[in-house]
Design a protein around this motif. Structure first.
Motif, short mmCIF file in Angstrom:
data_model
loop_
_atom_site.label_atom_id
_atom_site.label_comp_id
_atom_site.label_asym_id
_atom_site.label_seq_id
_atom_site.Cartn_x
_atom_site.Cartn_y
_atom_site.Cartn_z
N GLU A 137 22.71 31.89 22.12
CA GLU A 137 21.58 31.32 23.66
C GLU A 137 20.35 31.18 22.65
O GLU A 137 18.88 30.26 23.34
N LEU A 138 19.74 31.30 21.50
CA LEU A 138 18.38 31.66 21.11
C LEU A 138 18.25 30.46 19.91
O LEU A 138 17.08 29.93 19.22
N PRO A 165 19.36 27.37 20.09
CA PRO A 165 18.69 26.20 21.14
C PRO A 165 16.73 26.36 20.77
O PRO A 165 15.91 24.98 20.20
N GLU A 166 16.55 27.27 20.05
CA GLU A 166 15.01 27.45 20.25
C GLU A 166 14.42 27.94 18.93
O GLU A 166 13.38 27.08 18.52
N LEU A 167 14.94 27.69 18.14
CA LEU A 167 15.15 27.63 16.56
C LEU A 167 14.99 26.43 16.08
O LEU A 167 14.26 26.16 15.47
N ARG A 223 14.19 23.93 18.24
CA ARG A 223 13.16 23.30 18.07
C ARG A 223 11.79 23.80 17.64
O ARG A 223 10.66 23.08 17.30
N ARG A 224 12.10 24.86 16.83
CA ARG A 224 11.08 25.24 15.99
C ARG A 224 10.61 24.44 14.53
O ARG A 224 9.68 24.30 13.91
N SER A 267 12.41 21.63 14.27
CA SER A 267 12.11 20.01 14.77
C SER A 267 12.62 19.17 13.48
O SER A 267 13.06 19.01 12.44
N PHE A 319 9.48 33.90 14.83
CA PHE A 319 11.02 33.86 15.46
C PHE A 319 11.18 35.68 16.01
O PHE A 319 11.90 35.94 17.24
N ASP A 361 8.74 37.45 18.09
CA ASP A 361 8.72 36.50 19.49
C ASP A 361 9.93 37.50 20.29
O ASP A 361 10.43 37.39 21.42
N HIS A 362 11.04 36.89 19.26
CA HIS A 362 12.68 38.22 19.52
C HIS A 362 13.22 39.25 19.18
O HIS A 362 14.22 38.85 17.83
N ILE A 398 17.76 20.48 20.65
CA ILE A 398 16.28 20.05 21.35
C ILE A 398 16.58 19.17 22.07
O ILE A 398 17.33 18.68 22.73
#
Length: 762
Positions: free
Chosen positions: A583-584, A586-588, A590-591, A593, A607, A610-611, A658
């Protein structure tokens, strides 16, 4: 003697003199003195040669004037006031006059009734149209039903109409309105009990009408009338204030004497027709009965035994008594001021300082009580500038000393809140079955992420947030129903306030807070017994040299541990076997890009911070899997930067993870191509692994064959070794670890130690 001839001569001489005077008067044309006329024969009704005393001439002139005046014009009625709205009885609909029943008509609405006339007229018109429509369709209900319900509107509009009619004061007549205004001017707008007694109306009715009068009077009443009424009431209130002030002044003056009738004296003796005994009796009577009750004061003075034969007092009326009392009160005021000045001038310095201190203490206590009440209501405390200089200085020092304790209490609250959140996250991680759960973050020791150690700006931000949201929470009224409100021993917030607090914390977590005030805030420093002042330590006279001071100042500080405090870089046990949760990912992505990044380690560290469930090692591995150094064809070529830096770009295979707005054009085609390439890379890696495994097993078999030639190893043992070589890794059996050869240095050291021991033994 006088003879008859002499008399005749005298008479003739007089007659001649009379004729001479008459001729002179006629020549001068000064009028006839016998008729008392001095207009010299000119008529007052003659103007410019026209004699207006002629009756016929006057009649003709009157007719001419009537013709020249024209038609009489009437002035339009004024429109700057609210007219009286009479109830509408009938209405013409489709050329037919329809009369509304009496039960459906609106009442007579005057300006002093304070109805919401605009809305009532709208509802009345709507009801009239409804009645006319039902009558034309023949669906009109019976008269009994109409009289009972008093409306034909829908339930919502009907209830609104009834509520608006109840808000007005239709039973208040114009005479009651005038009586209310007169009583308010006499007793003041706040003395409802006296106004009610004056009007002989229930107090609750007067209170309701008073609230409506002062709320809607400026808009409902005529402008001139409202200004006149307001001026009369304010004038009456000023008289009441003056009366109270003079009564308090008189009571203070009379109480300075043990026996006022015998000891009361005045600095000014006053007028001669008033003696000291009369003034004493007058002021004592006014103090007992009350200022302004002159009739009662007059009766008491007349019935006083000591003043029975003093006719100047017995003949005084109410105006004289009031004037004399006002005169003496002005003298009293001056005398009291002179007494205060004299006492202040003659008072010792110590007493003056003590009184000033007591006054400052009372001011501070009153200010603190008011500030506490206002802060409990969620309001800002009153300005401290209203206090005196002494009280202001002491209060500022108190507030400075109090601030660290307030911050500490808020810090404890933040610690408890953050630890609860962290405990909940840890529980979720355990329930999810994470490969590693980091318990080292649950700490409150100095320098940790939940304390003020090492100038922790995060906790300062949280303290600023607490100070900001506390007034907003206290403005919410308590429900009075939850267990926290009913049981005061719990000392917890109301449920409504807790909901407001949770909401405000969520909003504050997304809103940036300026820390400029926090950095500029001065914190008091604690000085212990061993503190050094002016370069001296423990009172010694030795002073350190400037070189040692410079060396001490230039000593490098120990870097903080990367796993604790503000510079937390995530899980310190990154070498453990962990994986970045799905689940993490997609966040990676997105960062990173599609345009890529040239700050790889900075992105990875942030990252992980934050996690905390991840580690730097595993995020680095995942980063290498989802990125490529070759820019995809679907993105513009990046700008070349000076130096050895290069960019890492997100692989097109991960464009689906993303947000849609961040995806480049024609991303789907490149994603499909990259997926094919990804599959090929996975297959090639698996083939390489198999080749390495086969070569490794061959080497192991060769080693075993060479050893078998030296030792006696049968065929079954050889087959077991071969099977281990081919299937050992897949079955989970570990390889036999080869022992490392001892280095030459260790052997030399052992030989030296043996020689030393042998020498000692000898």
């Amino acid at each position: 003697t006088i003879t008859d001839d002499d008399i005749d001569v005298i008479l003739e001489r007089g007659a001649a003199k009379t004729r001479e005077l008459t001729d002179k008067i006629q020549k001068a044309e000064k009028g006839d003195l016998l008729d008392f006329r001095l207009d010299a024969g000119i008529s007052a009704q003659t103007f410019e040669g026209v004699d207006y005393s002629d009756k016929e001439l006057r009649t003709q002139l009157r007719l001419l004037a009537a013709d020249s005046m024209g038609k009489r014009e009437r002035k339009a009625p004024p429109i700057d006031y609210n007219p009286i709205i009479a109830p509408k009885k009938s209405m013409i609909v489709n050329n037919q006059k329809i009369k509304l029943p009496k039960s459906l008509r609106l009442p007579r609405m005057e300006d002093h009734h304070f109805y919401n006339r605009e809305r009532l007229l709208e509802l009345g018109k709507l009801e009239f149209e409804t009645y006319a429509t039902l009558k034309q369709l023949g669906q009109l209900p019976s008269r009994e039903f109409i009289d009972k319900s008093s409306t034909l509107l829908t339930p919502e509009f009907a209830q609104e109409k009834l509520d608006l009619l109840e808000e007005g004061f239709g039973n208040w007549t114009r005479s009651m309105y005038y009586a209310f205004v007169k009583a308010a001017a006499k007793y003041g707008r706040d003395d409802i009990a006296s106004i009610s007694a004056e009007m002989d109306v229930p107090e609750n009715a007067v209170s309701a009408y008073s609230n409506a009068f002062w709320k809607y009077g400026s808009t409902e009443l005529k402008k001139d009338e409202w200004e006149r009424v307001q001026a009369n009431v304010e004038k009456g209130e000023q008289k009441i204030l003056k009366k109270r002030k003079l009564s308090a002044l008189l009571e203070k003056f009379v109480n300075t004497f043990e026996n006022p009738r015998q000891q009361m004296t005045f600095a000014n003796k006053g007028t001669t027709h008033f003696c000291l005994e009369q003034d004493r009796a007058l002021l004592t009577s006014v103090n007992n009965i009350g200022y302004g009750n002159w009739d009662a004061v007059r009766e008491e003075l007349r019935s006083d035994e000591t003043l029975r034969f003093q006719h100047s007092v017995q003949g005084m009326n109410c105006d004289m008594i009031g004037k004399r009392c006002d005169y003496r009160m002005r003298q009293m005021e001056k005398e009291l001021e002179s007494r205060v000045k004299r006492l202040t001038r003659e008072k010792p310095a110590g007493v003056t300082a003590a009184e000033t201190a007591i006054k400052a203490i009372k001011e501070m206590e009153a200010w603190e009580h008011e500030a506490m009440q206002m802060q409990l209501r969620g309001e800002h405390p009153p300005p401290i500038k209203e206090l005196s200089e002494e009280a202001q200085e002491i209060m500022e020092e108190r507030l400075r000393e109090r601030q660290p304790f307030i911050d500490r209490i808020r810090e404890i609250e933040i610690q408890v809140r953050d630890c609860k959140v962290l405990a909940e996250e840890t529980r979720k991680a355990i329930m999810r079955g994470d490969q590693y759960v980091n318990y080292s973050n649950i700490t409150l020791k100095a320098g940790g992420p939940h304390t003020m150690g090492n100038n922790n700006t995060a906790i300062e931000k949280d303290i600023a947030i607490e100070a900001k949201i506390n007034p907003l929470i206290l403005r919410v009224p308590e429900c009075g129903e939850c267990k926290h409100c009913l049981d005061k021993s719990l000392r917890k917030l109301c449920v409504k306030r807790l909901e407001k607090r949770t909401q405000q914390l969520k909003i504050a977590s997304t809103t940036p807070v300026s820390l400029s005030k926090l950095t500029s805030r001065s914190t008091p420093t604690k000085i212990g017994k061993k503190a050094s002042v002016g370069g001296l330590k423990n009172g010694s006279s030795t002073v350190k040299s400037p070189k040692s001071v410079v060396k001490k100042a230039q000593a490098p500080k120990k870097p903080p541990r990367p796993s604790i405090g503000e510079n937390n870089r995530g899980n310190p046990l990154g070498n453990k076997k962990m994986a970045v949760p799905d689940e993490l990912i997609p966040e990676l992505c997105r960062r990173i890009s599609p345009l890529g990044t040239c700050e790889r380690m900075k992105l990875i560290n942030q990252f992980v911070k934050d996690h905390p469930v991840t580690s730097i090692r595993q995020v680095t591995i995942k980063f290498s899997q989802v990125t490529t150094k070759v820019p995809p064809a679907c993105i513009p070529p990046p700008e070349k930067k000076s130096g050895r830096s290069f960019n890492f770009f997100l692989r097109p295979k991960f464009y689906r993870m993303i947000p849609e707005e961040d995806r480049p054009n024609n991303w789907a085609r490149y994603t499909n191509e990259d997926e094919v390439l990804w599959d090929e890379e996975v297959k090639s890696k698996s083939k390489d692994g198999n080749v390495k495994r086969v070569s490794k097993s061959k080497d192991l078999i060769d080693d075993c064959a060479s050893k078998a030639s030296e030792t006696s190893m049968d065929v079954s043992q050889m087959s077991a070794v071969a099977s281990f070589a081919t299937n050992g890794e897949e079955s989970g059996i570990e390889e036999p670890v080869k022992k490392k050869k001892k280095s030459k240095t260790k052997e030399k050291t052992k030989e030296k130690t043996k020689k030393k021991k042998s020498k000692r033994a000898q």
